[in-house]
Design an enzyme around this catalytic site. Structure first.
Site, PDB file in Angstrom:
ATOM      1  N   ASP A  49      -9.254   0.601   1.997  1.00 38.41           N
ATOM      2  CA  ASP A  49      -8.278   0.197   3.014  1.00 38.41           C
ATOM      3  C   ASP A  49      -8.850   0.541   4.389  1.00 38.41           C
ATOM      4  OD1 ASP A  49      -5.933  -0.473   4.325  1.00 38.41           O
ATOM      5  OD2 ASP A  49      -5.003   1.464   3.945  1.00 38.41           O
TER       6      ASP A  49
ATOM      7  N   TYR B 271       1.408   2.232  15.669  1.00 36.53           N
ATOM      8  CA  TYR B 271       2.159   2.393  14.427  1.00 36.53           C
ATOM      9  C   TYR B 271       3.613   2.831  14.570  1.00 36.53           C
ATOM     10  CZ  TYR B 271       2.401   7.475  13.708  1.00 36.53           C
ATOM     11  OH  TYR B 271       2.726   8.802  13.797  1.00 36.53           O
TER      12      TYR B 271
ATOM     13  N   ASP C 135       0.842  -1.188   0.000  1.00 33.37           N
ATOM     14  CA  ASP C 135       0.000   0.000   0.000  1.00 33.37           C
ATOM     15  C   ASP C 135       0.879   1.242   0.000  1.00 33.37           C
ATOM     16  OD1 ASP C 135      -2.471   1.194  -0.139  1.00 33.37           O
ATOM     17  OD2 ASP C 135      -2.737   1.309   2.023  1.00 33.37           O
TER      18      ASP C 135
ATOM     19  N   GLN D 155      -4.519   2.145  15.246  1.00 33.15           N
ATOM     20  CA  GLN D 155      -3.380   2.597  14.442  1.00 33.15           C
ATOM     21  C   GLN D 155      -2.502   3.603  15.183  1.00 33.15           C
ATOM     22  OE1 GLN D 155      -4.626   4.218  10.659  1.00 33.15           O
ATOM     23  NE2 GLN D 155      -2.541   4.683   9.975  1.00 33.15           N
TER      24      GLN D 155
ATOM     25  N   GLU E 241     -10.104  12.635   7.689  1.00 27.70           N
ATOM     26  CA  GLU E 241      -9.869  13.958   7.115  1.00 27.70           C
ATOM     27  C   GLU E 241     -11.184  14.729   6.936  1.00 27.70           C
ATOM     28  OE1 GLU E 241      -7.511  11.525   4.173  1.00 27.70           O
ATOM     29  OE2 GLU E 241      -6.732  13.531   3.744  1.00 27.70           O
TER      30      GLU E 241
ATOM     31  N   THR F 232      -9.417  -5.565   3.828  1.00 26.27           N
ATOM     32  CA  THR F 232      -9.204  -4.614   2.735  1.00 26.27           C
ATOM     33  C   THR F 232     -10.140  -5.077   1.626  1.00 26.27           C
ATOM     34  OG1 THR F 232      -6.866  -4.428   3.336  1.00 26.27           O
ATOM     35  CG2 THR F 232      -7.496  -3.634   1.140  1.00 26.27           C
TER      36      THR F 232
ATOM     37  N   ARG G 266      -8.527   3.719  13.350  1.00 31.04           N
ATOM     38  CA  ARG G 266      -7.636   4.857  13.652  1.00 31.04           C
ATOM     39  C   ARG G 266      -7.078   4.830  15.063  1.00 31.04           C
ATOM     40  NH1 ARG G 266      -6.199   6.010   8.724  1.00 31.04           N
ATOM     41  NH2 ARG G 266      -7.985   6.539   7.411  1.00 31.04           N
TER      42      ARG G 266
ATOM     43  N   TYR H 194       1.225   5.649  -0.369  1.00 30.93           N
ATOM     44  CA  TYR H 194       0.826   6.802   0.468  1.00 30.93           C
ATOM     45  C   TYR H 194       1.101   8.026  -0.390  1.00 30.93           C
ATOM     46  CZ  TYR H 194       1.095   9.368   5.056  1.00 30.93           C
ATOM     47  OH  TYR H 194       0.911  10.188   6.148  1.00 30.93           O
TER      48      TYR H 194
ATOM     49  N   ARG I  75       1.004  14.999  13.732  1.00 35.38           N
ATOM     50  CA  ARG I  75       2.373  15.407  14.055  1.00 35.38           C
ATOM     51  C   ARG I  75       2.414  16.915  14.218  1.00 35.38           C
ATOM     52  NH1 ARG I  75       3.118  10.800  10.795  1.00 35.38           N
ATOM     53  NH2 ARG I  75       2.873  12.086   8.947  1.00 35.38           N
TER      54      ARG I  75
ATOM     55  N   GLU J 160      -9.213   4.309  -2.132  1.00 32.93           N
ATOM     56  CA  GLU J 160      -8.004   4.074  -2.918  1.00 32.93           C
ATOM     57  C   GLU J 160      -8.351   3.359  -4.225  1.00 32.93           C
ATOM     58  OE1 GLU J 160      -4.714   2.229  -0.912  1.00 32.93           O
ATOM     59  OE2 GLU J 160      -5.206   3.107   1.038  1.00 32.93           O
TER      60      GLU J 160
ATOM     61  N   GLU K 179     -10.497   4.108   3.714  1.00 38.20           N
ATOM     62  CA  GLU K 179      -9.573   4.874   2.892  1.00 38.20           C
ATOM     63  C   GLU K 179      -9.948   4.604   1.445  1.00 38.20           C
ATOM     64  OE1 GLU K 179      -5.454   4.284   4.053  1.00 38.20           O
ATOM     65  OE2 GLU K 179      -5.750   5.569   5.804  1.00 38.20           O
TER      66      GLU K 179
ATOM     67  N   LYS L 160      -5.077  -2.365  10.192  1.00 38.56           N
ATOM     68  CA  LYS L 160      -5.365  -2.508   8.766  1.00 38.56           C
ATOM     69  C   LYS L 160      -5.649  -3.953   8.370  1.00 38.56           C
ATOM     70  CE  LYS L 160      -3.846   1.767   7.493  1.00 38.56           C
ATOM     71  NZ  LYS L 160      -4.492   2.704   6.564  1.00 38.56           N
TER      72      LYS L 160
ATOM     73  N   THR M 210      -4.622   6.533   0.227  1.00 42.03           N
ATOM     74  CA  THR M 210      -5.845   7.331   0.264  1.00 42.03           C
ATOM     75  C   THR M 210      -5.779   8.466  -0.752  1.00 42.03           C
ATOM     76  OG1 THR M 210      -5.861   6.876   2.604  1.00 42.03           O
ATOM     77  CG2 THR M 210      -7.387   8.558   1.821  1.00 42.03           C
TER      78      THR M 210
ATOM     79  N   HIS N 297      -3.485  13.998   1.268  1.00 45.44           N
ATOM     80  CA  HIS N 297      -3.729  13.066   2.376  1.00 45.44           C
ATOM     81  C   HIS N 297      -2.565  13.071   3.362  1.00 45.44           C
ATOM     82  CE1 HIS N 297      -4.875   9.496   4.626  1.00 45.44           C
ATOM     83  NE2 HIS N 297      -3.730   8.924   4.308  1.00 45.44           N
TER      84      HIS N 297
END
Lengths: 434, 434
Positions: free
Chosen positions: A251, A262, A144, A258, A382, A275, A255, A146, A160, A219, A217, A271, A368, A151
């Site tokens: 996907d 992660y 997968d 995750q 989002e 899927t 959250r 990114y 972050r 995708e 997600e 995840k 995503t 996104h």
């Protein structure tokens, strides 16, 4: 089997070409004669899964067409009488293209062979509504990416630092991670809300329980049509020839699980519970008229990630949410695949540049797909900014994240002149945790 | 086929049991009659790969034994005449155990059947030195854990913060990530130094080039013997019954590529160029006498990660490095599998707790196995503290990381009374980047 030339292929894309299957000529139909996506299906009458192609509101049984002598392959083996497309795909691009050209001719309005043979038609065609659709390929590996700048920026800003939302490596390479291939399921498979470790803000230690922030997600995923040997990278300029086609991909993401798990090795249990992919693989050949320029890349990528020409595709995408029992779904996002920063060719070149081998049937998720506007984001995370701004649903109620019983649908299509090349839908209903 | 009972199984572990194959009775031999590890091999005379068991300096051909009527299975199909163990493993634990009991009896000193039949022996046995060993299983999925507290602490101290080396989630769950199954290779396969993006300290943008910090990771890996369905977690107390056996695993790592790419989704190209496993799968049944207590876990894990009893195994491990052309290898690390903080049972329970399905043949890496002392670390990164303290080799020269031509060997064994249950070796020679 004759190898099709450029004009044979071009003819399959002619917007004026019509089928004797009327439903395929509807301007809103996902599966006109210009599309011819491949899948695997079975029926109540014949439980053995085999390869089919969607046309209008019908599935054409390629195993039956081959058995009837109407579909030539380079060898005698009926690779369509299999429960996955891998053996057909492994025959190579000349064969995919030859079969496309043969099918386009058989289904064209002016071709009598099938059109005028009721007995043969009844052996070959099944109503899409009556077909059970299976995972179209055995997936040896699932990666997968990114690759949406929007996104990555949104997630970085939320989790972050809004001032440095995009990490420095993001603009230099198509960041990706290995996904779990075993839990890739076909559209329609119920998705069970996962249990896992949740780190609640008011508690020092994690608790075990059902995910409270279940998300999608939006995708696409591409399917490897020709692999590469270990130690032999695929050059960016050659990469598209290794791609068989594209599916829609959801996907599903937990959250809360995750966010706790992660660091530092990436998402795993958040995840790996499911899927979902759409059952019909739209070939790169069918997408050719919808090729557009990718976004400008700044800084210019390193040499191994450069290609000339246009390598993005104009695919309209949307996400719909329908609560349990609601009559109508609400469209919660609209975006387009063409916004993706990194192209599929660049993704595959990067994936193999260190020598990693790929195999027929490998699935490569886009990551995503978020667009530039607030209503074009490809995840609830989002769209609701981590549930701070819940969405209002047309059927009443609001959503921060997904609730049990919600049906989530991805849809996608390329808009041609008077027709559209569609992906069908990628659907999953969420069922409660065990 | 009769299902073996506890005393049948115990008899196969009797330290006093000897084989009529003399080499198996050598106290230093990895493959005594108590071991009986499964693999896949072919020979110059018979290129078709089939299932074998290592005994002393020989390989016993199980396909030939079955064809000769000497090895009973629950069905007639000769699942040993396959190029991977998956179909045999899928027959279930009763069958693995029955075959173990039958083989132990056939190979025991006092059993004349094979011992006294020279013609049959010549059909069944090949010298190990003459056998070509293949990947023993088709690996549908590969997951790598990070379960050594010492390793996680060392890496955290080097790359993040020595004062908070261990991240808060580490003590709560067996952290893991999906690896790339396609590039898992069998011992003996040359390993090409990967190219990739390197971020040099004196340059603003990354450069493309050959990895300069090529490393090993000393690991074991367990092979799933019985999978679980999507949505149906494996309880910690049941997990060991899902494990067929264990191999040695070298998780080759490009540290410079890794450091630049791994945020935020984990390592990818830094690992996907090669993972080497040893060719012989030592069954959990053969390891039973070497079961020991796992380290005390503080804090006590959440309920779903708890089990009673002993779930670690006393497996001595070492790493040897031999430069190209050198007569002798230097042992650069000695450690033990029993130091691992999280057990295999806990790993599998965590892997599936959200509903993720596993399949027969899935490979689960332990993560780098580092012990508590400076000479017991399972990677050059730790042994040389990121090349700050190069290792001196017995053959002359020093190493910060691996150089082209270096041969890296992992070895492992359980020490019994007068015998050892060994894993053989897991070897790779590094060849220059393309």
């Amino acid at each position: 089997m004759s190898i099709p030339n450029h004009s044979d292929l071009q003819a399959t894309l002619d917007p004026a070409r019509k089928s004797w299957i009327d439903s395929a000529n509807d301007a809103a139909c996902d599966f006109p004669i210009q599309n011819l996506p491949f899948g695997v299906f079975s029926t109540a009458q014949q439980a053995q899964a085999r390869v089919g192609v969607a046309i209008g509101d019908q599935v054409a049984d390629l195993a039956a067409l081959h058995a009837a002598g109407l579909l030539r392959l380079p060898a005698d083996t009926n690779v369509f009488a299999r429960s996955a497309l891998n053996d057909f795909i492994a025959l190579g691009r000349d064969t995919w293209r030859s079969v496309r050209v043969q099918l386009s001719s058989l289904l064209a309005k002016e071709t009598a062979t099938l059109r005028d043979d009721a007995a043969l038609r009844s052996r070959v065609f099944t109503k899409l509504a009556d077909a059970k659709l299976h995972l179209p390929v055995d997936i040896p590996g699932y990666t997968d990416f990114y690759s949406s700048k929007e996104h990555a920026t949104n997630v970085g800003a939320m989790f972050r630092d809004p001032k440095n939302a995009l990490l420095p490596n993001w603009s230099e390479m198509p960041i990706c991670y290995n996904g779990r291939a075993s839990s890739v399921v076909v559209s329609g498979t119920p998705v069970r809300r996962p249990n896992g470790q949740l780190k609640l803000p008011d508690q020092e230690r994690p608790v075990f329980g059902a995910c409270r922030k279940l998300d999608i997600e939006l995708e696409t995923g591409f399917i490897i049509g020709r692999g590469n040997a270990l130690g032999e990278p695929i050059a960016c300029k050659d990469a598209e020839a290794h791609i068989f086609g594209i599916v829609l991909l959801n996907d599903w993401s937990a959250r809360d699980i995750q966010q706790w798990e992660y660091v530092p090795l990436g998402p795993f249990n958040s995840k790996s519970f499911a899927t979902t992919i759409s059952p019909w693989i739209v070939t790169l050949d069918a997408l050719e008229p919808f090729r557009v320029a990718q976004p400008v890349q700044e800084p210019q990528p390193l040499e191994y990630l450069r290609h000339s020409g246009e390598h993005a595709f104009d695919i309209a995408l949307e996400v719909l949410l329908r609560p349990e029992g609601a009559a109508e779904a609400t469209t919660i996002a609209r975006t387009n695949f063409k916004h993706m920063y990194w192209t599929m060719a660049q993704q595959l070149a990067h994936h193999t540049v260190g020598g990693c081998n790929t195999r027929v049937g490998d699935l490569m998720g886009s990551g995503t797909i978020s667009g530039p506007t607030d209503d074009s984001f490809g995840s609830l995370l989002e769209l609701t900014w981590n549930a701070k701004n819940p969405l209002s649903l047309g059927s009443g109620g609001t959503r921060g994240f997904i609730e049990d019983g919600d049906e989530l649908t991805l849809a996608g299509w390329c808009q041609g002149e008077g027709y559209r090349v569609g992906f069908g839908v990628c659907v999953g209903v969420v069922v409660p945790a065990i």
